[in-house]
Write a protein that holds these residues in place. Structure first.
Motif, mmCIF file in Angstrom:
data_model
loop_
_atom_site.group_PDB
_atom_site.id
_atom_site.type_symbol
_atom_site.label_atom_id
_atom_site.label_comp_id
_atom_site.label_asym_id
_atom_site.label_seq_id
_atom_site.Cartn_x
_atom_site.Cartn_y
_atom_site.Cartn_z
ATOM 1 N N ARG A 125 32.176 35.852 36.147
ATOM 2 C CA ARG A 125 31.793 36.581 37.350
ATOM 3 C C ARG A 125 32.950 36.610 38.358
ATOM 4 N N SER A 126 33.620 35.486 38.531
ATOM 5 C CA SER A 126 34.745 35.425 39.474
ATOM 6 C C SER A 126 35.886 36.323 39.028
ATOM 7 N N ILE A 127 36.205 36.275 37.735
ATOM 8 C CA ILE A 127 37.312 37.074 37.210
ATOM 9 C C ILE A 127 36.999 38.555 37.301
ATOM 10 N N SER A 128 35.772 38.933 36.968
ATOM 11 C CA SER A 128 35.385 40.343 37.026
ATOM 12 C C SER A 128 35.442 40.887 38.443
ATOM 13 N N ALA A 129 35.082 40.065 39.417
ATOM 14 C CA ALA A 129 35.031 40.515 40.806
ATOM 15 C C ALA A 129 36.387 40.496 41.495
ATOM 16 N N ASP A 130 37.227 39.508 41.150
ATOM 17 C CA ASP A 130 38.405 39.233 41.971
ATOM 18 C C ASP A 130 39.742 39.530 41.296
ATOM 19 N N PHE A 131 39.734 39.886 40.017
ATOM 20 C CA PHE A 131 40.966 40.151 39.289
ATOM 21 C C PHE A 131 40.946 41.582 38.749
ATOM 22 N N ALA A 132 42.104 42.213 38.660
ATOM 23 C CA ALA A 132 42.170 43.544 38.061
ATOM 24 C C ALA A 132 41.738 43.461 36.600
ATOM 25 N N VAL A 134 42.979 44.437 33.937
ATOM 26 C CA VAL A 134 44.032 44.132 32.971
ATOM 27 C C VAL A 134 44.092 42.638 32.666
ATOM 28 N N TRP A 135 43.827 41.803 33.676
ATOM 29 C CA TRP A 135 43.911 40.356 33.478
ATOM 30 C C TRP A 135 42.741 39.856 32.629
ATOM 31 N N LYS A 136 41.570 40.455 32.818
ATOM 32 C CA LYS A 136 40.431 40.085 31.987
ATOM 33 C C LYS A 136 40.655 40.534 30.548
ATOM 34 N N LEU A 384 52.575 43.051 42.557
ATOM 35 C CA LEU A 384 51.906 42.671 41.312
ATOM 36 C C LEU A 384 50.430 43.042 41.345
ATOM 37 N N ILE A 385 49.766 42.746 42.459
ATOM 38 C CA ILE A 385 48.348 43.082 42.594
ATOM 39 C C ILE A 385 48.153 44.599 42.524
ATOM 40 N N GLY A 386 49.021 45.337 43.218
ATOM 41 C CA GLY A 386 48.914 46.791 43.226
ATOM 42 C C GLY A 386 49.121 47.404 41.856
ATOM 43 N N ALA A 387 50.100 46.876 41.122
ATOM 44 C CA ALA A 387 50.356 47.386 39.772
ATOM 45 C C ALA A 387 49.176 47.095 38.856
ATOM 46 N N GLY A 388 48.544 45.935 39.065
ATOM 47 C CA GLY A 388 47.365 45.609 38.275
ATOM 48 C C GLY A 388 46.222 46.553 38.555
ATOM 49 N N ASP A 389 45.998 46.840 39.831
ATOM 50 C CA ASP A 389 44.924 47.758 40.217
ATOM 51 C C ASP A 389 45.160 49.159 39.661
ATOM 52 N N ALA A 390 46.428 49.556 39.580
ATOM 53 C CA ALA A 390 46.771 50.893 39.094
ATOM 54 C C ALA A 390 46.925 50.937 37.573
ATOM 55 N N ASN A 391 46.695 49.794 36.928
ATOM 56 C CA ASN A 391 46.888 49.675 35.474
ATOM 57 C C ASN A 391 48.315 50.032 35.072
ATOM 58 N N ALA A 392 49.263 49.774 35.979
ATOM 59 C CA ALA A 392 50.662 50.081 35.706
ATOM 60 C C ALA A 392 51.423 48.868 35.204
ATOM 61 N N ARG A 394 52.397 45.838 32.797
ATOM 62 C CA ARG A 394 52.327 45.534 31.376
ATOM 63 C C ARG A 394 52.702 44.073 31.164
ATOM 64 N N PHE A 395 51.909 43.386 30.352
ATOM 65 C CA PHE A 395 52.163 41.973 30.102
ATOM 66 C C PHE A 395 53.391 41.821 29.212
ATOM 67 N N ASP A 396 54.129 40.770 29.470
ATOM 68 C CA ASP A 396 55.311 40.425 28.681
ATOM 69 C C ASP A 396 55.047 40.666 27.191
ATOM 70 N N MET A 397 55.870 41.528 26.574
ATOM 71 C CA MET A 397 55.635 41.916 25.186
ATOM 72 C C MET A 397 55.764 40.751 24.221
#
Length: 444
Positions: A125-132, A134-136, A384-392, A394-397
């Motif tokens: 619940r915390s991750i879904s609400a508070d993290f972009a 992409v992180w989940k 970093l937060i903004g890029a996550g929200d925009a789905n821009a 990318r995690f370290d390959m």
């Protein structure tokens, strides 16, 4: 050990959140919130790559968990080979309760081997609400959430000495071509352009990933990360060729290729921010700031600053991230209390502790940016937060790859890119070797 992470500063806001009352996979109440010391007498064992300052700062977070719940904690540093060390502990009947996993590929490996407990409803619940999202997604395998990304890294930052660039009369560039041009101007002024940490193969993967993401684009990046695109693809050869032009230029690389291969990550930072500078710039993640500040007394934003990794060949400027995910092992002796620790780590209260200590970025959108101690780190976190929200982002390959290819010292991508730094003349041949190593690792 400072494998792919963070930055170090001061400043914090106090936040208080209660943890949930039910452990994952069980209806048994295990209250851990409200500071009621409900876990007194219990011990949570934690393993992770961190050592030195990072371990000390994470210990402050663990101490906050102890103060809140009464549970004691024991941290063990694994070094880079997390999968090997944790696998051995599981086989030996001495598994830790929680592991801070630095690679998506290792998290996936652990989950597929059945080692991990899915995260609790409270953590989910915390991750879904508070993290972009992409992180989940990066913390999930087969539709189940196993990992909380507690600590993140912004790995598209080029750090520089403002005085060195000012002396050379250059400004932070916005394109890769201009960055190399500025590098030659810095070199003409008496310093090499870049300090390269070739002794640590992971830094070279980060160089490649930023060039590739910008040059080839996110779709190709995702395909290559999943090995749905072969490393012999022309886009890979092109990125290696682009990177090779920098590696082979003795004006750009401090001490040339041989010295770069003998320079580890802290040493690369020292060559820019130490008492006897040899270079004007060093590429790596936001955690460069921590070394510059803690080891060499530099004031971030004044004596040490960064510009975003510039766009390559007309592409978009890349945003590559890394991170450490907290997972709970089924075979841990106190997995229920371990889950309570993960629930705590999912709160901005926990993130604020390390933000105050420095050397940290959080993907938690609820963490007040005032928790970071200066404008540079706040800007990095906001990016970093903004890029996550925009789905821009990318995690370290390499962190997404099986550890045998993307995360093992002296093997796979780390070694092959070190070989390429030594002799960057054959991009096509290097691509073929990378494909052979990747195919073997992904099949395994």
């Amino acid at each position: 050990m400072m494998r792919r992470r963070t930055s170090w500063l001061t400043g914090c806001t106090a936040l208080t959140l209660a943890l949930g009352a039910t452990a994952c996979g069980s209806g048994t109440p295990v209250a851990a919130g409200g500071g009621d010391k409900a876990l007194s007498g219990q011990t949570v064992t934690v393993a992770g790559v961190w050592s030195g300052s990072e371990q000390k700062n994470f210990q402050k977070v663990l101490d906050a968990f102890t103060a809140k719940t009464g549970a004691k904690t024991q941290f063990t540093s694994t070094g880079d080979n997390v999968s090997t060390v944790v696998g051995s502990k599981i086989e030996g009947g001495n598994a830790p309760d929680v592991v801070m996993v630095p690679q998506v590929g290792v998290l996936q490996q652990f989950a597929k081997q059945g080692w991990l407990e899915p995260l609790s409803t409270t953590a989910d619940r915390s991750i879904s609400a508070d993290f972009a999202p992409v992180w989940k997604n990066y913390g999930s395998v087969g539709g189940k959430l196993y990992g909380l990304y507690f600590k993140a890294a912004h790995k598209s930052t080029v750090w520089y000495s403002p005085s060195a660039l000012a002396q050379a009369g250059v400004k932070p560039p916005t394109t890769y071509a201009d960055m190399l041009k500025a590098g030659h101007t810095v070199s003409d002024s008496g310093l090499a352009a870049f300090s390269v940490a070739g002794q640590d193969g992971w830094t070279l993967t980060d160089w490649f990933e930023n060039v590739y993401l910008s040059q080839a684009g996110p779709e190709k990046y995702d395909a290559l990360a999943a090995h749905k695109l072969k490393w012999t693809d022309p886009t890979v050869v092109k990125a290696l060729t682009t990177l090779g032009r920098l590696f082979e230029d003795k004006q750009l690389v401090a001490g040339g290729q041989k010295e770069a291969l003998g320079t580890d990550f802290p040493g690369s930072v020292e060559k820019v921010f130490g008492p006897e500078p040899e270079a004007g710039m060093v590429y790596e993640g936001d955690f460069v700031a921590g070394v510059a500040h803690d080891q060499f007394g530099k004031t971030v934003g004044k004596d040490a600053d960064f510009f975003p990794f510039p766009a390559v060949d007309g592409g978009s400027a890349p945003v590559v991230s890394g991170g450490d995910a907290a997972v709970v092992l089924k075979s841990g002796k106190n997995a229920k209390a371990g889950m309570k620790l993960v629930e705590f780590l999912a709160t901005p209260e926990a993130a604020a502790v390390w933000a105050k200590a420095g050397g940290f970025l959080s993907p938690d959108k609820k963490l007040d940016l005032a928790s970071y101690g200066d404008d540079v780190t706040r800007a990095t976190a906001k990016s970093l937060i903004g890029a996550g929200d925009a789905n821009a982002v990318r995690f370290d390959m390499s962190d997404q790859a099986p550890a045998a290819f993307g995360g093992t010292k002296g093997a796979g991508e780390w070694k092959l890119l070190q070989d390429f730094l030594r002799d960057p003349s054959d991009a096509k041949g290097t691509a073929a070797k990378l494909e052979a190593a990747a195919a073997k690792a992904y099949q395994g």
